[in-house]
Design a protein around this motif. Structure first.
Motif, PDB file in Angstrom:
ATOM      1  N   LEU A   1      -8.548  -3.876  -2.089  1.00 13.27           N
ATOM      2  CA  LEU A   1      -7.552  -4.889  -1.770  1.00 13.27           C
ATOM      3  C   LEU A   1      -8.211  -6.168  -1.263  1.00 13.27           C
ATOM      4  CD1 LEU A   1      -4.707  -5.985  -1.124  1.00 13.27           C
ATOM      5  CD2 LEU A   1      -4.761  -4.654   0.990  1.00 13.27           C
ATOM      6  N   MET A   2      -9.150  -6.044  -0.337  1.00 11.63           N
ATOM      7  CA  MET A   2      -9.801  -7.225   0.218  1.00 11.63           C
ATOM      8  C   MET A   2     -10.627  -7.960  -0.839  1.00 11.63           C
ATOM      9  SD  MET A   2      -8.660  -7.478   3.242  1.00 11.63           S
ATOM     10  CE  MET A   2      -9.744  -8.728   3.962  1.00 11.63           C
ATOM     11  N   GLU A   3     -11.256  -7.213  -1.724  1.00  8.26           N
ATOM     12  CA  GLU A   3     -11.997  -7.840  -2.827  1.00  8.26           C
ATOM     13  C   GLU A   3     -11.048  -8.611  -3.737  1.00  8.26           C
ATOM     14  OE1 GLU A   3     -15.195  -8.184  -3.709  1.00  8.26           O
ATOM     15  OE2 GLU A   3     -15.699  -7.372  -1.737  1.00  8.26           O
ATOM     16  N   ASP A   4      -9.888  -8.023  -4.042  1.00  6.36           N
ATOM     17  CA  ASP A   4      -8.906  -8.679  -4.900  1.00  6.36           C
ATOM     18  C   ASP A   4      -8.362  -9.946  -4.241  1.00  6.36           C
ATOM     19  OD1 ASP A   4      -9.304  -6.675  -6.705  1.00  6.36           O
ATOM     20  OD2 ASP A   4      -7.413  -5.629  -6.301  1.00  6.36           O
ATOM     21  N   ILE A   5      -8.188  -9.918  -2.919  1.00  7.27           N
ATOM     22  CA  ILE A   5      -7.714 -11.102  -2.202  1.00  7.27           C
ATOM     23  C   ILE A   5      -8.734 -12.232  -2.328  1.00  7.27           C
ATOM     24  CG2 ILE A   5      -7.262 -12.044   0.105  1.00  7.27           C
ATOM     25  CD1 ILE A   5      -5.911  -9.396   0.798  1.00  7.27           C
ATOM     26  N   LYS A   6      -9.994 -11.904  -2.173  1.00  2.54           N
ATOM     27  CA  LYS A   6     -11.057 -12.919  -2.288  1.00  2.54           C
ATOM     28  C   LYS A   6     -11.091 -13.538  -3.670  1.00  2.54           C
ATOM     29  CE  LYS A   6     -14.247 -10.997   1.150  1.00  2.54           C
ATOM     30  NZ  LYS A   6     -15.581 -10.368   1.336  1.00  2.54           N
ATOM     31  N   ARG A   7     -10.834 -12.733  -4.682  1.00  8.00           N
ATOM     32  CA  ARG A   7     -10.888 -13.229  -6.065  1.00  8.00           C
ATOM     33  C   ARG A   7      -9.587 -13.906  -6.470  1.00  8.00           C
ATOM     34  NH1 ARG A   7     -12.488  -7.993  -7.414  1.00  8.00           N
ATOM     35  NH2 ARG A   7     -10.609  -7.854  -8.675  1.00  8.00           N
ATOM     36  N   GLY A   8      -8.568 -13.809  -5.611  1.00  6.38           N
ATOM     37  CA  GLY A   8      -7.269 -14.374  -5.971  1.00  6.38           C
ATOM     38  C   GLY A   8      -6.561 -13.569  -7.029  1.00  6.38           C
ATOM     39  N   ASP A   9      -6.809 -12.251  -7.031  1.00  6.48           N
ATOM     40  CA  ASP A   9      -6.233 -11.383  -8.053  1.00  6.48           C
ATOM     41  C   ASP A   9      -5.586 -10.163  -7.395  1.00  6.48           C
ATOM     42  OD1 ASP A   9      -5.618 -10.275 -10.531  1.00  6.48           O
ATOM     43  OD2 ASP A   9      -7.558  -9.254 -10.692  1.00  6.48           O
ATOM     44  N   ILE A  10      -4.611 -10.416  -6.518  1.00  5.54           N
ATOM     45  CA  ILE A  10      -3.972  -9.322  -5.777  1.00  5.54           C
ATOM     46  C   ILE A  10      -3.031  -8.542  -6.695  1.00  5.54           C
ATOM     47  CG2 ILE A  10      -2.627  -8.713  -3.737  1.00  5.54           C
ATOM     48  CD1 ILE A  10      -3.278 -11.441  -2.580  1.00  5.54           C
ATOM     49  N   LYS A  11      -3.186  -7.228  -6.690  1.00  7.66           N
ATOM     50  CA  LYS A  11      -2.273  -6.372  -7.445  1.00  7.66           C
ATOM     51  C   LYS A  11      -1.005  -6.148  -6.622  1.00  7.66           C
ATOM     52  CE  LYS A  11      -5.666  -5.765 -10.381  1.00  7.66           C
ATOM     53  NZ  LYS A  11      -6.752  -6.432  -9.635  1.00  7.66           N
ATOM     54  N   ARG A  12       0.068  -5.790  -7.282  1.00  5.21           N
ATOM     55  CA  ARG A  12       1.336  -5.551  -6.580  1.00  5.21           C
ATOM     56  C   ARG A  12       1.279  -4.265  -5.754  1.00  5.21           C
ATOM     57  NH1 ARG A  12       6.274  -7.397  -8.462  1.00  5.21           N
ATOM     58  NH2 ARG A  12       7.063  -5.301  -8.840  1.00  5.21           N
ATOM     59  N   PHE A  13       0.670  -3.230  -6.292  1.00 11.56           N
ATOM     60  CA  PHE A  13       0.659  -1.933  -5.620  1.00 11.56           C
ATOM     61  C   PHE A  13      -0.750  -1.362  -5.549  1.00 11.56           C
ATOM     62  CE2 PHE A  13       4.836  -2.226  -7.791  1.00 11.56           C
ATOM     63  CZ  PHE A  13       5.645  -2.275  -6.649  1.00 11.56           C
ATOM     64  N   TYR A  14      -1.051  -0.742  -4.411  1.00  6.16           N
ATOM     65  CA  TYR A  14      -2.325  -0.053  -4.203  1.00  6.16           C
ATOM     66  C   TYR A  14      -2.010   1.373  -3.756  1.00  6.16           C
ATOM     67  CZ  TYR A  14      -4.625  -4.572  -4.577  1.00  6.16           C
ATOM     68  OH  TYR A  14      -5.083  -5.795  -5.053  1.00  6.16           O
ATOM     69  N   HIS A  15      -2.478   2.357  -4.527  1.00  8.63           N
ATOM     70  CA  HIS A  15      -2.160   3.753  -4.249  1.00  8.63           C
ATOM     71  C   HIS A  15      -3.316   4.399  -3.478  1.00  8.63           C
ATOM     72  CE1 HIS A  15       1.426   3.981  -6.931  1.00  8.63           C
ATOM     73  NE2 HIS A  15       0.803   2.966  -7.509  1.00  8.63           N
ATOM     74  N   GLY A  16      -3.088   4.624  -2.181  1.00  8.84           N
ATOM     75  CA  GLY A  16      -4.115   5.228  -1.343  1.00  8.84           C
ATOM     76  C   GLY A  16      -4.009   6.742  -1.329  1.00  8.84           C
ATOM     77  N   LYS A  17      -5.144   7.411  -1.447  1.00 10.28           N
ATOM     78  CA  LYS A  17      -5.149   8.872  -1.463  1.00 10.28           C
ATOM     79  C   LYS A  17      -6.202   9.402  -0.497  1.00 10.28           C
ATOM     80  CE  LYS A  17      -3.532   9.269  -6.247  1.00 10.28           C
ATOM     81  NZ  LYS A  17      -3.805   9.828  -7.586  1.00 10.28           N
ATOM     82  N   LEU A  18      -6.027  10.662  -0.103  1.00  6.34           N
ATOM     83  CA  LEU A  18      -6.986  11.341   0.758  1.00  6.34           C
ATOM     84  C   LEU A  18      -7.410  12.647   0.110  1.00  6.34           C
ATOM     85  CD1 LEU A  18      -5.599  11.132   4.419  1.00  6.34           C
ATOM     86  CD2 LEU A  18      -7.722  10.147   3.576  1.00  6.34           C
TER      87      LEU A  18
ATOM     88  N   ILE B   1       0.861  -1.178   0.000  1.00  8.00           N
ATOM     89  CA  ILE B   1       0.000   0.000   0.000  1.00  8.00           C
ATOM     90  C   ILE B   1       0.896   1.225   0.000  1.00  8.00           C
ATOM     91  CG2 ILE B   1      -1.698   1.347   1.302  1.00  8.00           C
ATOM     92  CD1 ILE B   1      -2.802  -1.269   2.407  1.00  8.00           C
ATOM     93  N   ILE B   2       0.778   2.028  -1.029  1.00  7.78           N
ATOM     94  CA  ILE B   2       1.569   3.248  -1.176  1.00  7.78           C
ATOM     95  C   ILE B   2       0.705   4.421  -0.734  1.00  7.78           C
ATOM     96  CG2 ILE B   2       2.795   4.749  -2.801  1.00  7.78           C
ATOM     97  CD1 ILE B   2       3.211   2.239  -4.559  1.00  7.78           C
ATOM     98  N   GLY B   3       1.167   5.158   0.259  1.00  7.05           N
ATOM     99  CA  GLY B   3       0.387   6.285   0.754  1.00  7.05           C
ATOM    100  C   GLY B   3      -0.592   5.854   1.825  1.00  7.05           C
ATOM    101  N   PHE B   4      -1.796   6.392   1.750  1.00  4.45           N
ATOM    102  CA  PHE B   4      -2.798   6.162   2.782  1.00  4.45           C
ATOM    103  C   PHE B   4      -3.624   4.913   2.500  1.00  4.45           C
ATOM    104  CE2 PHE B   4      -2.371  10.878   2.435  1.00  4.45           C
ATOM    105  CZ  PHE B   4      -1.702  11.074   3.624  1.00  4.45           C
ATOM    106  N   ALA B   5      -3.974   4.202   3.564  1.00  6.68           N
ATOM    107  CA  ALA B   5      -4.778   2.986   3.410  1.00  6.68           C
ATOM    108  C   ALA B   5      -6.237   3.309   3.095  1.00  6.68           C
ATOM    109  CB  ALA B   5      -4.701   2.144   4.682  1.00  6.68           C
ATOM    110  N   GLU B   6      -6.685   4.492   3.537  1.00  6.45           N
ATOM    111  CA  GLU B   6      -8.067   4.885   3.242  1.00  6.45           C
ATOM    112  C   GLU B   6      -8.299   4.872   1.727  1.00  6.45           C
ATOM    113  OE1 GLU B   6      -7.173   7.094   7.139  1.00  6.45           O
ATOM    114  OE2 GLU B   6      -6.072   6.578   5.305  1.00  6.45           O
ATOM    115  N   GLY B   7      -9.377   4.299   1.318  1.00  5.47           N
ATOM    116  CA  GLY B   7      -9.727   4.305  -0.103  1.00  5.47           C
ATOM    117  C   GLY B   7      -9.254   3.099  -0.883  1.00  5.47           C
ATOM    118  N   VAL B   8      -8.345   2.284  -0.291  1.00  8.54           N
ATOM    119  CA  VAL B   8      -7.854   1.127  -1.049  1.00  8.54           C
ATOM    120  C   VAL B   8      -8.079  -0.203  -0.330  1.00  8.54           C
ATOM    121  CG1 VAL B   8      -6.112   2.451  -2.296  1.00  8.54           C
ATOM    122  CG2 VAL B   8      -5.507   1.334  -0.134  1.00  8.54           C
ATOM    123  N   ILE B   9      -8.373  -0.165   0.968  1.00  9.88           N
ATOM    124  CA  ILE B   9      -8.544  -1.405   1.720  1.00  9.88           C
ATOM    125  C   ILE B   9      -9.670  -2.255   1.144  1.00  9.88           C
ATOM    126  CG2 ILE B   9      -9.344  -2.354   3.928  1.00  9.88           C
ATOM    127  CD1 ILE B   9      -6.490  -1.699   4.100  1.00  9.88           C
ATOM    128  N   GLY B  10     -10.782  -1.603   0.799  1.00  7.79           N
ATOM    129  CA  GLY B  10     -11.920  -2.339   0.241  1.00  7.79           C
ATOM    130  C   GLY B  10     -11.558  -3.067  -1.032  1.00  7.79           C
TER     131      GLY B  10
END
Length: 440
Positions: A123-140, A112-121
């Motif tokens: 990320l968790m969906e991608d984990i369930k689908r087995g399709d995790i991305k390498r980077f998640y860019h969190g912004k505020l 997680i690059i930056g803030f976790a707000e806005g990307v946790i949801g």
């Protein structure tokens, strides 16, 4: 899902480190991640803060979130590698992974690059689908809500205070050594004032601690915040720049709002060193006048000083210790200039080929990792230790803090804790700092 959120600690600040008892505040990163996860769906979430307890070797988890600063990165990576070998999904975030995501991803399933707000949801969906991305860019949004804090996970009595909260993130200053500007590019992210007031009321304690790196980074916001705090009749502690005393309206409101203690970055008693660090706000502050105003207003000062600037000479240590006693700074703290990645200081020292130690565990601001300009590495290291010890003799403590004020019990407790810290400082050799043999 079983989710664990951990914050590994460096050798000096681990529960086995240099303090008999943790005198820091309850951190918010882990409890904020937990709060964000709770908004998505019900999960079994636990947190482990290595400054107060051991992280279990047999961690029961499907997913492990880990937060890292530069000084803890090697330990975080060691834990991350272990958990991945055990089949756990590992997510890394925090200051260091945000600054160096390509390094961090070598030890994680995602960063997680930056803030976790806005990307946790997502990320968790991608984990369930087995399709995790390498980077998640969190912004505020610059004037938006921060993630909720799950305070029920904070262990009471383990910290000097559990009543910590954020009003803003980021800083508008441009100090050459500070990673905050490298992270946020002078942006200041501000929470809605009613949301802050609501959280303070829910916390319910007489004293609160704002962990913002600079509570007055945005003047208009600070004025509105202080006005909103006045009717709450709380005592609060926080961080500001020294020049707050030069702004009469802002300082008067700060006092009226219940401020009882501030961490202020003095950084140096030498004007030339302030210029070298781009700490321009301090150049127009009379430290003696500032301390008189603070103490007259009943405000205790945790003053920080940084050694190793290109303008520093071997006499800087004794000069600083002498000035600290004359100023009667309630709780002084010393560090050595440290070139954190992506900062202007790092770029300068890298270009000059002066960085000699690149093991991130040594980047804890108490160990020298570069060649100073006007002294040797040994002089800088020995001077730092001497300044700590000279400042925290019982006589120096007495001369600084013995005056009638409400915070005298807190001053005595924290000064004695720092005295113990100063006595232990020399024990943390490079070998001890980089050791991760306890991670199976």
């Amino acid at each position: 899902m079983k989710i664990v959120i951990t914050s590994p600690a460096g050798a000096m600040h681990r529960y086995t480190g240099s303090f008999k008892k943790a005198i820091h505040y309850a951190p918010l990163t882990m409890t904020t991640i937990a709060g964000l996860l709770s908004e998505i769906e019900e999960n079994d979430v636990r947190i482990y803060d290595e400054t107060i307890e051991k992280i279990p070797s047999d961690l029961e988890a499907d997913i492990v979130f880990m937060t890292a600063i530069t000084g803890t990165a090697p330990r975080v990576y060691a834990y991350a590698d272990k958990y991945r070998r055990e089949g756990k999904i590992v997510i890394l975030g925090g200051v260091h992974p945000t600054l160096l995501p390509e390094e961090a991803i070598q030890h994680a399933d995602a960063v997680i690059i930056g803030f976790a707000e806005g990307v946790i949801g997502q990320l968790m969906e991608d984990i369930k689908r087995g399709d995790i991305k390498r980077f998640y860019h969190g912004k505020l949004n610059e004037n938006g809500s921060f993630g909720p804090v799950m305070r029920s996970l904070i262990q009471k009595g383990k910290y000097i205070t559990s009543s910590s909260l954020e009003a803003s993130r980021g800083c508008s200053n441009e100090c050459t050594f500070c990673a905050v500007n490298a992270l946020h590019s002078k942006n200041v992210y501000k929470r809605p004032i009613p949301e802050i007031v609501s959280e303070i009321e829910k916390i319910g304690t007489k004293t609160i601690l704002f962990i913002d790196v600079n509570l007055i980074a945005h003047r208009d916001f600070a004025i509105k915040l202080f006005k909103a705090l006045i009717p709450l009749k709380k005592w609060w502690f926080g961080l500001t720049t020294a020049d707050v005393v030069n702004d009469r309206e802002l300082f008067d409101l700060l006092v009226k709002s219940g401020c009882k203690g501030l961490l202020i970055g003095f950084e140096s008693v030498a004007t030339s060193s302030l210029g070298a660090m781009n700490k321009y706000r301090n150049e127009n502050v009379d430290y003696f006048e500032m301390m008189k105003k603070m103490h007259d207003a009943g405000i205790m000062i945790n003053g920080t000083f940084c050694f190793g600037s290109d303008e520093d000479n071997p006499d800087i240590f004794d000069r600083t210790v002498e000035m600290v006693e004359k100023l009667k700074i309630d709780l002084p703290r010393y560090s050595v200039l440290t070139p954190f990645p992506k900062t202007p200081l790092y770029a300068q020292l890298e270009a000059e080929n002066r960085i000699f130690d690149r093991h991130w565990a040594m980047y804890d601001v108490e160990h020298v990792v570069f060649e100073p300009k006007n002294m040797t590495v040994k002089q800088l290291n020995d001077g730092l230790i001497r300044a700590w010890r000279d400042t925290y003799t019982l006589n120096h403590i007495k001369n600084r803090i013995l005056r009638p004020h409400l915070g005298i019990p807190l001053s005595i407790m924290t000064n004695l804790a720092y005295r113990h810290y100063a006595d232990k400082l020399e024990e943390f050799t490079r070998e001890k700092m980089i050791d991760i043999s306890d991670i199976e």
